[in-house]
Design a protein around this motif. Structure first.
Motif, short mmCIF file in Angstrom:
data_model
loop_
_atom_site.label_atom_id
_atom_site.label_comp_id
_atom_site.label_asym_id
_atom_site.label_seq_id
_atom_site.Cartn_x
_atom_site.Cartn_y
_atom_site.Cartn_z
N SER A 61 14.51 27.26 67.48
CA SER A 61 14.38 26.39 68.48
C SER A 61 14.11 24.90 67.97
O SER A 61 14.51 24.13 68.90
CB SER A 61 13.33 26.74 69.40
N THR A 121 16.51 8.69 69.45
CA THR A 121 15.83 9.21 70.51
C THR A 121 16.67 10.69 70.87
O THR A 121 16.45 11.39 71.49
CB THR A 121 15.98 8.52 71.92
N SER A 139 18.10 14.11 69.81
CA SER A 139 17.41 15.01 68.60
C SER A 139 18.52 15.59 67.78
O SER A 139 18.07 16.05 66.53
CB SER A 139 16.55 16.12 69.51
N ARG A 173 7.01 14.33 64.37
CA ARG A 173 6.94 13.95 66.04
C ARG A 173 5.93 15.18 66.29
O ARG A 173 5.39 14.98 67.26
CB ARG A 173 8.36 14.35 66.63
N LYS A 213 15.84 22.98 73.59
CA LYS A 213 16.82 23.11 73.22
C LYS A 213 18.09 22.89 74.24
O LYS A 213 19.07 22.46 73.96
CB LYS A 213 17.03 24.59 72.49
N GLU A 254 20.51 19.53 77.48
CA GLU A 254 21.92 18.98 77.87
C GLU A 254 22.34 19.84 78.78
O GLU A 254 22.98 19.33 79.74
CB GLU A 254 22.79 19.13 76.56
N VAL A 285 16.30 11.68 78.75
CA VAL A 285 15.91 11.20 77.29
C VAL A 285 14.50 11.26 76.95
O VAL A 285 13.73 10.46 77.51
CB VAL A 285 15.95 9.36 77.19
N PRO A 286 14.30 12.58 76.64
CA PRO A 286 12.77 12.90 76.38
C PRO A 286 12.37 12.40 75.09
O PRO A 286 13.28 12.21 73.94
CB PRO A 286 13.03 14.50 76.06
#
Lengths: 295, 506, 326
Positions: free
Chosen positions: A64, A218, A220, A231, B62, B65, B86-87
């Motif tokens: 994950s 920003t 991922s 992070r 995950k 989106e 935008v995390p």
């Protein structure tokens, strides 16, 4: 010759103790990463954990978090960054080591100055995002503030100036060799120890860098390994110490394996570099053969 | 030979980089193309727009989106806008906020507050919202009106203007002590008799004597008193506060008050009796974790007034309510939604914000993801994880319900009190409010002094509040240093602003 | 070739007029344009990455406002610098920063040189490699993690020292995180542990690079190993020592934030021996996050370092031009 053997033993004993001094905490790191968290809170860290638990690793690798993708990014960035960084550094350091270089001292000062003064985070960010638009791209992990480092340029210049015999360059010039040719076919092969050293430094720098990611990434998908891991570390630290968050922070980090995970994070960051070390040491060996046999 | 090889490698790498970057850029522009193409379909007369929403989040989700696309479907239909979420990690959030807003990157809505709201507003980070609320955000005002009350929304105004909308959530909390239920029962402790901190001593004594491996009381966040300070007064930041004894609005140096002396002496007494861990000041483990690991008997915390038992640590605990904490500006403005000065379209951003406070589907997408994939419905308002999925392996479970707009619109996880939203709304509406609710200090005139005072506080506060050092000798030192650092100037400035606020608020 | 010799002798002519100097440099630029081109990409990068953002230092003299931007914000003179000197801490943080840095520079340099020389004397190559790898490992671990490792040793109740080592020696447990007297040693040890590999590897590379002919000549003259080290190895790496030290002096007002903040676990009781300029600034701005004030601190640190380097470089360069930075 007898005393020589004795010398070797003494020297080795010294180096072994130094290595132990360096390794003991790393061993602790590794064993802590395999200790269960409540065990750590109850009994503290120990060199020989009673119950071995891989929960920290399984948390990190369960997919994950996207660790494999992050590894990929890190490796790609490290390779590209090291090679281009090394090339740029050598190309700048070499001319500066030659007294024929025009404005040599001025340029050395120009470089040195960058090591002390910088515009600060915000202006640098403005230039890279507004003019070059590198936010959320691989460039962001390679180009800003890492690609070339004044420290390495000056170190390399010193090496070129002290270790490359001047007559060699002069004789090549007499033979009519072009500067580029001298650089490629003479300087580089003669300088493997310093290429190995600076290359290693660049590798470490790129491998361990998380600051650029923190600033410019920003999304991922572009997280490097260290970004991902830092992070988590940063978030834990923030959530546990922020008075704003109160119990909310505690609850958010409640499900993360804390103590052991921090250690596991450090471990999985180190291991690939351990594998890469021998590669750099080959450079040293080449340097040795060129300097011919010693002692 | 060697030269050529090196060259080839270099070129290959350069080329590779170029291709990769080109691909990335293409991907990006591709996305924005599709968003603008879809726009023609809606009959709305609004121009299509893509809105960027930034917020802190603890771990990356995950399926962010997918959720984003689901939300965009709703917003597309209702306000002809798509959404980009935008995390950003909590640890990086404030830096990223500074960076994004000092460049001209698009950010429309973002989480604000986190302790720096008045500075942020003074520095021009956010758009003033009053007109927009009136024109496009009526629903937000109504949402406050019907749940926790409009005074909450008004309390975060700065110089009479709104720059942030608080999250609608329960704000009424009690200063409480959580105690392990098994031990409370084992030693037949009557928790209902505990009224003051002094009542705790005999209980801690029992635990200390009978359970040598368990600490009687552990800290919450930074110190034992972080929460308990509120028993005797209201802290206004930077070491200043209002005493509960004082009916008026006199700003004092909190560390010079008798009320604080009582608290510090209590903690010191506990420390010397061994009720507090010796390393409590520097420990990275808070009461929550020590409780979870079975190392602590109790810790102070702020707890919802209707909670009498708590098991968030994985252990059953008894909640001892000591006093209700009045709702203060600082607790309301810890999490708010603001409109960044970089927004591309103020009206549409406000419309999106309205959806976050009024649209149940949007709120629950943000909180729990997509139905059927990330959760299943048990009944209308109650949900559960799908089979084989739990909180830690779910591909979308941010667990930050208290952050997304109107949290009272969220579903209940199975096992949660289904009445909790009603209770929260009522409790918050009727809660005791701070007498300075709505006062926001502008630190601009005393920046230098605050910097110096913060450093002095760092030297003493935690050590005092965990009992490590003796208040009798160290508090005078502390106050002397605070004075030298400019404490009096901060107090005078606060008093001035507070008086002005009180007059204009009459 | 004649020309070149001419350049050389002229360049030594320090009393030349600046116009003549400039003309000479320009002639060199024309003749050695290959060198100039070689250096160009790097110089360009520095220009963009380092010099272009430098306009931003003006922020240190402004009250930064996001809506107005860097250029539009109002000037406030030295207001942003005031907090650095506001308390009597100013003396303590400056003292700590400088003393620790001097100590660290001296120790890391001498330990690095010593280890590099020893490594070079060891004949089994594979052992050399192994040792090198081991002593470089600590360099790879971030300070946050180091802080936890140190805690594992020093924890009041569970730490290795208080739990195992001190009882064995019959010493009472020590409350490490509240006793200032131990911390100068602890911080130095941690810094050495982390820095020795890095420093050693630089000097090792320098030693490897020494032309072997020198050693052979010395051996023919009958010099033993010690003499060779003293007369050849050490002088040969002096340019490195000198330059590394000069660079370190430039950063004498900077401290390793992680070492001084994370490793002592931000313990207030230790602040008299752990507070440095960087930790002070961090704590001061924690609640405010003011860009102007943080750039003011950076500018102050750089400026002092700059003055120090310019002075020490002048001294070094008077003695030996090769050992100077520029």
């Amino acid at each position: 010759m007898k005393s020589n053997k004795l010398n070797q033993i003494i020297l080795n004993i010294f180096m072994i103790s130094l290595s132990v001094f360096c390794l003991i905490p790393i061993w602790l790191l590794f064993s802590a990463s395999l200790t269960d968290d409540s065990e750590i809170i109850r009994n503290g860290y120990s060199f020989l954990p009673k119950d071995i638990s891989i929960s920290a690793y399984s948390y990190l690798f369960d997919g994950s978090l996207g660790i494999m993708n992050a590894y990929g990014i890190t490796i790609l960035v490290t390779i590209i960054g090291t090679v281009t960084g090394l090339a740029l550094t050598a190309m700048l350091a070499y001319p500066l080591s030659r007294f024929e270089m025009p404005f040599k001292n001025t340029l050395a000062f120009f470089i040195f100055f960058t090591m002390l003064f910088n515009g600060g985070l915000v202006p640098t960010y403005l230039i890279y995002t507004n003019i070059f638009e590198i936010k959320n791209s691989l460039w962001a992990l390679i180009v800003p503030s890492l690609l070339m480092n004044g420290y390495f340029i000056i170190l390399m210049r010193t090496f070129f100036a002290t270790s490359i015999p001047r007559p060699l360059i002069e004789s090549a010039q007499i033979d009519g060799a072009k500067e580029w040719k001298i650089f490629y076919s003479m300087i580089i092969p003669l300088s493997t120890p310093v290429f190995g050293t600076i290359g290693l430094f660049y590798t470490l720098l790129y491998w361990n860098d998380w600051n650029n990611g923190l600033i410019y990434i920003t999304d991922s998908h572009y997280y490097s390994l260290q970004n991902l891991l830092n992070r988590i570390l940063q978030d834990i630290q923030f959530l546990q110490s922020s008075t704003q968050m109160g119990n909310k922070g505690d609850e958010l980090v409640a499900n993360l394996p804390l103590g052991s995970m921090r250690m596991a994070i450090a471990c999985i960051g180190i291991v690939p570099l351990l594998i890469a070390f021998p590669f750099f040491q080959r450079f040293f060996v080449k340097g040795l053969t060129i300097g011919s046999v010693k002692g | 030979m060697r030269k050529n090889a090196l060259k080839t490698v270099l070129f290959a790498i350069m080329a590779l980089t170029l291709v990769i970057t080109a691909a990335c850029n293409n991907g990006k522009s591709g996305n924005s193309d599709t968003t603008s193409n879809e726009s023609g379909e809606t009959s709305s007369d609004l121009k299509p727009v893509n809105l960027v929403v930034a917020f802190p989040m603890v771990t990356d989700q995950k399926d962010m989106e997918l959720v984003q696309n689901e939300i965009s479907k709703i917003t597309k239909e209702k306000i002809n806008a798509t959404v980009k979420l935008v995390p950003i990690g909590f640890g990086a959030y404030s830096q990223q906020k500074t960076l994004m807003l000092s460049s001209n990157e698009q950010v429309d809505l973002m989480i604000s507050g986190l302790g720096t709201h008045s500075q942020d507003v003074a520095k021009g980070l956010y758009v003033e919202l009053d007109d927009l609320l009136e024109k496009k955000g009526k629903g937000i005002k109504d949402a406050f009106e019907t749940t926790i009350g409009s005074d909450i929304l008004n309390a975060v105004k700065i110089k009479g203007k709104t720059y942030g909308i608080p999250v609608i959530r329960n704000m009424a909390q009690d200063i409480s002590i959580l105690m392990r239920k098994d031990l409370v029962e084992k030693y037949k402790i009557d928790a209902s008799k505990i009224k003051t901190l002094d009542d705790l001593d005999p209980i801690f004594k029992i635990i200390k004597e009978n359970e040598p491996n368990i600490t009687p009381i552990a800290k919450s966040s930074n110190s034992i008193l972080t929460v308990l300070n509120g028993i005797n007064g209201e802290l206004l930041g930077d070491g200043t506060g209002l005493s509960n004894k004082d009916p008026g609005l006199k700003v004092v140096n909190w560390f010079e008050t008798e009320e604080n002396a009582y608290l510090l002496n209590t903690v010191r007494r506990w420390y010397q009796a061994g009720y507090i861990d010796k390393d409590s000041a520097t420990s990275t483990e808070t009461g929550f974790h020590l409780m979870k690991a079975g190392k602590a008997f109790s810790y102070p915390n702020l707890i919802d007034p209707w909670f009498n038992e708590d098991s968030s640590t994985g252990r059953e605990t008894v909640v001892v309510h000591l006093k209700s904490a009045p709702i203060a500006t600082s607790s309301i403005n810890s999490f708010m939604w603001s409109m960044a000065k970089n927004t591309v379209n103020q009206e549409r951003a406000m419309m999106l914000l309205e959806l976050m406070y009024t649209d149940k589907d949007v709120v629950n997408l943000l909180n729990y993801g997509i139905e059927g994939k990330h959760y299943v419905k048990v009944s209308d308002d109650i949900i559960d994880f799908p089979e084989g999925v739990n909180a830690s392996n779910s591909s979308y479970f941010p667990a930050q319900v208290w952050m997304f707009g109107n949290s009272l619109l969220s579903y209940h996880l199975k096992g949660e009190d289904p009445e909790v939203h009603v209770k929260a709304a009522a409790a918050t509406k009727n809660a005791l409010k701070s007498k300075v609710l709505g006062f926001n200090f502008d630190s601009e005139p005393v920046r230098t002094e605050i910097a110096a005072v913060t450093n002095v506080m760092n030297q003493y506060q935690v050590a005092l509040e965990t009992g490590m050092i003796d208040p009798a000798t160290k508090v005078p030192d502390f106050n002397k240093q605070l004075k030298a650092a400019g404490m009096d100037k901060i107090i005078a400035e606060k008093q001035k602003q507070l008086d002005a606020w009180a007059v204009s608020n009459k | 070739m004649k020309n070149e010799v001419a350049y050389k002798s002229q360049a030594d002519h320090s009393k030349m007029k600046w116009t003549a100097k400039l003309a000479l440099e320009l002639r060199k630029a024309k003749r050695y344009r290959a060198l100039v081109f070689m250096a160009l990409p790097g110089l360009l990068y520095l220009l963009i990455n380092n010099y272009l953002p430098m306009f931003g230092v003006v922020v240190a003299f402004k009250n930064y406002n996001f809506t107005k931007g860097i250029l539009g914000s109002e000037w406030i003179g030295f207001e942003n610098f005031k907090y650095l000197f506001a308390t009597k801490d100013a003396y303590i943080i400056t003292r700590n920063t400088i003393l620790y840095n001097f100590l660290f520079i001296a120790l890391t340099t001498s330990a690095g040189i010593g280890t590099a020389i020893i490594l070079n004397e060891i004949r089994k190559r594979f052992l050399t490699k192994m040792y090198q790898t081991f002593i470089l490992l600590p360099h790879l671990i971030s300070m946050v993690i180091v802080a936890y490792l140190v805690l594992a040793f020093l924890d009041v109740e569970k730490g290795f020292l208080n739990n195992t080592l001190l009882p064995m020696l019959g010493i009472d447990p020590i409350s490490w995180y509240s006793e200032t007297k131990y911390w100068p040693w602890i911080l130095t040890l941690v810094s050495l542990w982390k820095g020795i590999g890095n420093s050693c590897i630089i000097y090792f590379a320098a030693i490897i690079g020494i032309d072997n002919e020198y050693y052979e000549a010395a051996r023919i003259d009958g010099a033993n190993r010690w003499r060779q080290i003293w007369n050849i190895t050490i002088p040969s790496i002096m340019p490195y020592v000198s330059i590394m030290t000069l660079l370190a002096i430039g950063r004498i007002f900077y401290s390793d934030f992680g070492l001084f903040y994370q490793v002592p676990l931000n313990s207030g009781l230790l602040s008299s021996v752990t507070n440095t300029i960087d930790t002070y600034v961090f704590r001061a701005l924690m609640t405010m996050g003011d860009i102007g004030m943080s750039s003011a601190a950076g500018l102050y640190q750089s400026f002092v370092g700059f003055i120090l380097v310019v002075v020490s470089n002048a001294i070094v360069s008077r003695k030996n031009k090769d050992n100077a930075l520029y």
